[in-house]
Design a protein around this motif. Structure first.
Motif, PDB file in Angstrom:
ATOM      1  N   LEU A 104       6.035  -3.158   5.291  1.00  0.00           N
ATOM      2  CA  LEU A 104       4.764  -3.879   5.384  1.00  0.00           C
ATOM      3  C   LEU A 104       4.019  -3.356   6.608  1.00  0.00           C
ATOM      4  CD1 LEU A 104       2.784  -6.184   4.619  1.00  0.00           C
ATOM      5  CD2 LEU A 104       4.211  -7.732   5.973  1.00  0.00           C
ATOM      6  N   CYS A 105       2.815  -2.848   6.377  1.00  0.00           N
ATOM      7  CA  CYS A 105       2.012  -2.348   7.492  1.00  0.00           C
ATOM      8  C   CYS A 105       1.260  -3.519   8.127  1.00  0.00           C
ATOM      9  CB  CYS A 105       1.026  -1.295   6.988  1.00  0.00           C
ATOM     10  SG  CYS A 105      -0.062  -0.689   8.279  1.00  0.00           S
TER      11      CYS A 105
ATOM     12  N   LEU B 201       7.880  10.147  -0.137  1.00  0.00           N
ATOM     13  CA  LEU B 201       9.082   9.781  -0.887  1.00  0.00           C
ATOM     14  C   LEU B 201       9.639  10.985  -1.650  1.00  0.00           C
ATOM     15  CD1 LEU B 201       7.676   6.436  -2.312  1.00  0.00           C
ATOM     16  CD2 LEU B 201       9.588   6.595  -0.721  1.00  0.00           C
TER      17      LEU B 201
ATOM     18  N   GLY C 299       6.260  11.221  -4.429  1.00  0.00           N
ATOM     19  CA  GLY C 299       4.872  10.848  -4.214  1.00  0.00           C
ATOM     20  C   GLY C 299       4.637  10.360  -2.798  1.00  0.00           C
ATOM     21  N   ARG C 300       3.500   9.708  -2.623  1.00  0.00           N
ATOM     22  CA  ARG C 300       3.037   9.365  -1.284  1.00  0.00           C
ATOM     23  C   ARG C 300       2.281   8.044  -1.336  1.00  0.00           C
ATOM     24  NH1 ARG C 300      -1.606  11.337   2.449  1.00  0.00           N
ATOM     25  NH2 ARG C 300      -2.871  11.109   0.578  1.00  0.00           N
ATOM     26  N   LEU C 301       2.470   7.235  -0.298  1.00  0.00           N
ATOM     27  CA  LEU C 301       1.687   6.007  -0.130  1.00  0.00           C
ATOM     28  C   LEU C 301       0.898   6.129   1.160  1.00  0.00           C
ATOM     29  CD1 LEU C 301       4.591   3.407  -0.653  1.00  0.00           C
ATOM     30  CD2 LEU C 301       3.001   4.227  -2.415  1.00  0.00           C
ATOM     31  N   VAL C 302      -0.293   5.607   1.174  1.00  0.00           N
ATOM     32  CA  VAL C 302      -1.008   5.429   2.439  1.00  0.00           C
ATOM     33  C   VAL C 302      -1.314   3.947   2.579  1.00  0.00           C
ATOM     34  CG1 VAL C 302      -2.934   6.112   3.903  1.00  0.00           C
ATOM     35  CG2 VAL C 302      -2.051   7.713   2.166  1.00  0.00           C
ATOM     36  N   LEU C 303      -0.621   3.325   3.536  1.00  0.00           N
ATOM     37  CA  LEU C 303      -0.716   1.885   3.708  1.00  0.00           C
ATOM     38  C   LEU C 303      -1.642   1.539   4.855  1.00  0.00           C
ATOM     39  CD1 LEU C 303       3.102   1.001   3.480  1.00  0.00           C
ATOM     40  CD2 LEU C 303       1.452   1.197   1.605  1.00  0.00           C
TER      41      LEU C 303
ATOM     42  N   ARG D 189      -3.563  -1.993   6.890  1.00  0.00           N
ATOM     43  CA  ARG D 189      -3.076  -3.295   7.347  1.00  0.00           C
ATOM     44  C   ARG D 189      -2.922  -4.272   6.185  1.00  0.00           C
ATOM     45  NH1 ARG D 189      -5.750  -6.076  12.372  1.00  0.00           N
ATOM     46  NH2 ARG D 189      -7.515  -6.529  11.027  1.00  0.00           N
ATOM     47  N   GLY D 190      -1.738  -4.867   6.101  1.00  0.00           N
ATOM     48  CA  GLY D 190      -1.474  -5.870   5.071  1.00  0.00           C
ATOM     49  C   GLY D 190      -0.925  -5.304   3.780  1.00  0.00           C
ATOM     50  N   HIS D 191      -0.783  -3.979   3.725  1.00  0.00           N
ATOM     51  CA  HIS D 191      -0.267  -3.359   2.500  1.00  0.00           C
ATOM     52  C   HIS D 191       1.259  -3.296   2.536  1.00  0.00           C
ATOM     53  CE1 HIS D 191      -4.340  -1.048   2.005  1.00  0.00           C
ATOM     54  NE2 HIS D 191      -4.478  -2.353   1.928  1.00  0.00           N
ATOM     55  N   GLN D 192       1.871  -3.656   1.413  1.00  0.00           N
ATOM     56  CA  GLN D 192       3.330  -3.623   1.307  1.00  0.00           C
ATOM     57  C   GLN D 192       3.739  -2.577   0.278  1.00  0.00           C
ATOM     58  OE1 GLN D 192       5.377  -7.055  -0.455  1.00  0.00           O
ATOM     59  NE2 GLN D 192       7.061  -6.824   0.993  1.00  0.00           N
ATOM     60  N   GLY D 193       4.753  -1.758   0.620  1.00  0.00           N
ATOM     61  CA  GLY D 193       5.200  -0.709  -0.287  1.00  0.00           C
ATOM     62  C   GLY D 193       6.701  -0.747  -0.502  1.00  0.00           C
ATOM     63  N   LEU D 194       7.101  -0.230  -1.661  1.00  0.00           N
ATOM     64  CA  LEU D 194       8.517  -0.152  -2.024  1.00  0.00           C
ATOM     65  C   LEU D 194       9.119   1.139  -1.479  1.00  0.00           C
ATOM     66  CD1 LEU D 194      11.054  -0.875  -3.809  1.00  0.00           C
ATOM     67  CD2 LEU D 194       9.853   0.195  -5.725  1.00  0.00           C
TER      68      LEU D 194
ATOM     69  N   VAL E  73      -3.496   3.698  -0.977  1.00  0.00           N
ATOM     70  CA  VAL E  73      -3.436   4.941  -1.746  1.00  0.00           C
ATOM     71  C   VAL E  73      -2.021   5.079  -2.302  1.00  0.00           C
ATOM     72  CG1 VAL E  73      -3.562   7.459  -1.627  1.00  0.00           C
ATOM     73  CG2 VAL E  73      -5.155   6.033  -0.276  1.00  0.00           C
TER      74      VAL E  73
ATOM     75  N   GLU F 137       0.025   7.735  -4.672  1.00  0.00           N
ATOM     76  CA  GLU F 137       0.047   9.000  -5.415  1.00  0.00           C
ATOM     77  C   GLU F 137       1.465   9.236  -5.930  1.00  0.00           C
ATOM     78  OE1 GLU F 137      -3.285  11.095  -2.474  1.00  0.00           O
ATOM     79  OE2 GLU F 137      -1.195  11.780  -2.467  1.00  0.00           O
TER      80      GLU F 137
ATOM     81  N   GLU G 132       4.101  11.240  -8.390  1.00  0.00           N
ATOM     82  CA  GLU G 132       4.338  12.419  -9.231  1.00  0.00           C
ATOM     83  C   GLU G 132       4.751  11.931 -10.620  1.00  0.00           C
ATOM     84  OE1 GLU G 132       3.835  15.574  -8.273  1.00  0.00           O
ATOM     85  OE2 GLU G 132       3.186  14.839  -6.297  1.00  0.00           O
TER      86      GLU G 132
ATOM     87  N   SER H  26       5.065   2.676  -5.361  1.00  0.00           N
ATOM     88  CA  SER H  26       4.252   1.495  -5.608  1.00  0.00           C
ATOM     89  C   SER H  26       3.955   0.751  -4.317  1.00  0.00           C
ATOM     90  CB  SER H  26       4.992   0.568  -6.587  1.00  0.00           C
ATOM     91  OG  SER H  26       4.200  -0.560  -6.900  1.00  0.00           O
ATOM     92  N   ALA H  27       2.755   0.253  -4.202  1.00  0.00           N
ATOM     93  CA  ALA H  27       2.338  -0.538  -3.045  1.00  0.00           C
ATOM     94  C   ALA H  27       1.141  -1.379  -3.456  1.00  0.00           C
ATOM     95  CB  ALA H  27       1.975   0.368  -1.869  1.00  0.00           C
ATOM     96  N   TYR H  28       0.904  -2.439  -2.714  1.00  0.00           N
ATOM     97  CA  TYR H  28      -0.249  -3.307  -3.000  1.00  0.00           C
ATOM     98  C   TYR H  28      -0.683  -3.977  -1.708  1.00  0.00           C
ATOM     99  CZ  TYR H  28       2.736  -7.395  -2.523  1.00  0.00           C
ATOM    100  OH  TYR H  28       3.562  -8.362  -2.010  1.00  0.00           O
ATOM    101  N   ASN H  29      -1.852  -4.608  -1.766  1.00  0.00           N
ATOM    102  CA  ASN H  29      -2.402  -5.281  -0.586  1.00  0.00           C
ATOM    103  C   ASN H  29      -1.892  -6.718  -0.537  1.00  0.00           C
ATOM    104  OD1 ASN H  29      -3.908  -6.525   1.396  1.00  0.00           O
ATOM    105  ND2 ASN H  29      -5.847  -5.544   0.817  1.00  0.00           N
ATOM    106  N   LEU H  30      -0.847  -6.947   0.255  1.00  0.00           N
ATOM    107  CA  LEU H  30      -0.265  -8.289   0.349  1.00  0.00           C
ATOM    108  C   LEU H  30      -1.253  -9.287   0.967  1.00  0.00           C
ATOM    109  CD1 LEU H  30       2.087 -10.379   0.296  1.00  0.00           C
ATOM    110  CD2 LEU H  30       2.807  -9.459   2.500  1.00  0.00           C
ATOM    111  N   PHE H  31      -1.969  -8.861   2.017  1.00  0.00           N
ATOM    112  CA  PHE H  31      -2.916  -9.786   2.654  1.00  0.00           C
ATOM    113  C   PHE H  31      -4.033 -10.156   1.666  1.00  0.00           C
ATOM    114  CE2 PHE H  31      -2.017  -8.400   7.358  1.00  0.00           C
ATOM    115  CZ  PHE H  31      -0.710  -8.803   7.203  1.00  0.00           C
TER     116      PHE H  31
END
Ligand SMILES: [Fe+2]
Lengths: 169, 342
Positions: A78-79, A88, A119-123, A125-130, B206, B208, B210, B218-223
């Protein structure tokens, strides 16, 4: 338009609360602030700010590029401040890096672990990633950022409760 | 890894001898509300109050306080440990069975031997609580909503609001937004941004992936997700590592119960601030007040009860350990009161 102001914290702007004791020991509340912990520790030091049996929440300052990590179970990031990239890689042979029964993240020696790019995530503030089981991951932040990791107590977890928590009333 | 304890579907063991003796009683000619009975406990409501009685005692709770607390007790499946509606009445979850009590966690009642408890099979008491909540909630009143966002609970029976009180509790199995898991909240799904979070950015990360890794990258905006919560003080599971459950929630006004958890429970304040009153779990004597601001993280020990206050709607991450081993450890007295010694 609403003039409401939602206050989030950041490395540069956080205001800590605290425990006001009536009849208790402040240590019982294990009270700290994740921005303070991130600010006062080395980049990517994964300092436990919460613990519940084997489970932990680690706080870290993301700054520059982290080592590669992997884990035999899912973790989540969580950012809390800034922007953080997550890279990843699907490990070709995950068991070579971490025993399937092992708990918590482990740091990989490799500069680039063998496997397929996931792949890649760009998080922000408030973004949560697996951070999925079987993957290797690393973080990158151009500017200092703050991340929390939901995981299990492991090799990379730093515990320094007396230093980070409120101990006096 | 052990499966997490589900609070929603706990059947009593088939050998359970706990009571299933509950009853829906008559409709009052004066108020139009039904009365209910569970064992020796009787429940009646009038224009302003819930009236409770049991062998040896009576009690009155303002109906707004009672309905907000009952809503949480029902939605949370009796939750973890003790749910105190106020200083006198509440429930203790035994995960399959539940104790309903009066004065059990009140020093004066206990010392005088005036406290009273009965143990029920959870399904039986839950059915009665749900029926009561449905009958006693009038049209226009939503016990889940912040007081400034809903109508009033007062008066005689006038309609109902079952849509508000039967919301499904959100429990992600891995993480919100993953394929087949709890979906994101959107305007079109009926979750507009709350008035108190109008300034919360709604951008998505973001992502991305493959080819072949779309379901794992996977990610999402928790706030953003929390800014669209239409309820208050209702933790919902967003991410899961074994028994480690991230249960964020949006908070405004008062936590409708004094929660006496049976295990350590963590609070990470994500935005704004909450003040917590902390009292001794058994006696109710004050022990501490905790002011938590954005970024503060703290633990509620297992031997206290807590109640929070949030003026500006705030985001709180409640962190629970749902391990099925914990109730047994509690029963044996081996569950730790604090999570770490230092
Ligand atoms: Fe609680």
């Amino acid at each position: 338009m609403s003039d409401v102001i939602t206050r989030f914290g950041s490395l540069d702007d956080y205001e800590k609360g605290g425990v006001e004791i009536i009849n208790d020991d402040p240590r019982n509340y294990v009270f700290s602030n994740v921005f303070e912990v991130a600010k006062t520790n080395a980049p990517y030091a994964r300092v436990a700010v919460g613990i519940n049996f084997e489970y932990v929440i680690e706080a870290a300052r993301a700054e520059g590029t982290s080592p590669w990590y992997t884990c035999a179970h899912d973790e989540f990031v969580l950012c809390m401040d800034g922007d953080v990239e997550v890279h990843l890689v699907k490990l070709a042979r995950p068991d070579d890096h971490v025993d399937p029964e092992h708990e918590g993240a482990v740091q990989l020696a490799d500069a680039m672990p063998e496997g397929r790019k996931m792949g890649r995530l760009v998080l922000g503030r408030g973004h949560q990633g697996l951070l999925p089981v079987g993957a290797a991951y690393r973080f990158h932040a151009e500017k200092p950022a703050v991340i929390l990791v939901q995981t299990i107590l492991g090799d990379v977890t730093v515990q320094k409760w007396a230093e980070i928590c409120q101990t006096t009333a | 890894m052990a499966m997490s304890l589900s609070l929603d579907a706990q059947a009593a063991p088939t050998t359970s001898t706990a009571s299933t003796d509950t009853e829906t009683l008559e409709i009052s000619n004066q108020t139009g509300f039904r009365a209910f009975r569970a064992g020796g406990f009787h429940f009646k409501r009038d224009e302003y109050f819930a009236h409770l009685s049991w062998p040896g005692g009576t009690h009155i709770i303002p109906i707004d306080v009672f309905l907000r607390a009952m809503m949480r007790d029902v939605a949370w499946g009796f939750f973890y440990g003790v749910v105190n509606f106020d200083a006198v009445f509440g429930t203790i979850n035994h995960y399959g069975e539940v104790t309903m009590f009066a004065g059990r966690f009140n020093d004066a009642y206990r010392s005088a031997g005036r406290d009273y408890s009965e143990r029920f099979q959870s399904a039986a008491l839950m059915a009665t609580f749900k029926e009561l909540l449905s009958d006693w909630t009038v049209a226009g009143y939503d016990p889940f909503a912040a007081p400034m966002e809903t109508g009033v609970p007062w008066g005689v029976k006038q309609g109902a609001n079952d849509a508000a009180i039967t919301r499904q509790r959100v429990t992600a199995h891995r993480m919100v937004g993953l394929l087949g898991d709890t979906p994101l909240r959107t305007d079109t799904a009926g979750f507009p941004v709350n008035r108190q979070f109008a300034d919360v950015p709604q951008d998505q990360p973001v992502v991305e992936a493959e080819p072949g890794f779309e379901h794992e990258v996977s990610a999402y905006n928790l706030f953003g997700y929390l800014s669209r919560s239409d309820v208050t003080w209702n933790p919902s599971v967003c991410s899961v590592v074994g028994d480690s459950l991230f249960c964020p929630t949006s908070e405004e006004f008062i936590l409708p119960v004094e929660h006496g958890n049976d295990r350590c429970e963590w609070f990470l304040q994500l935005s704004d601030e909450i003040t917590w009153d902390v009292k001794d779990k058994e006696t109710g004597k004050p022990r501490a007040r905790v002011l938590a601001r954005a970024g503060d993280i703290c633990c509620m020990p297992a031997d206290i009860r807590h109640q929070g206050y949030s003026t500006k709607r705030s985001m709180l991450l409640v962190w629970e350990n749902g391990a099925a081993k914990i109730p047994q450890m509690i029963a044996e007295g081996t569950a730790p009161v604090t999570p770490v010694q230092f």
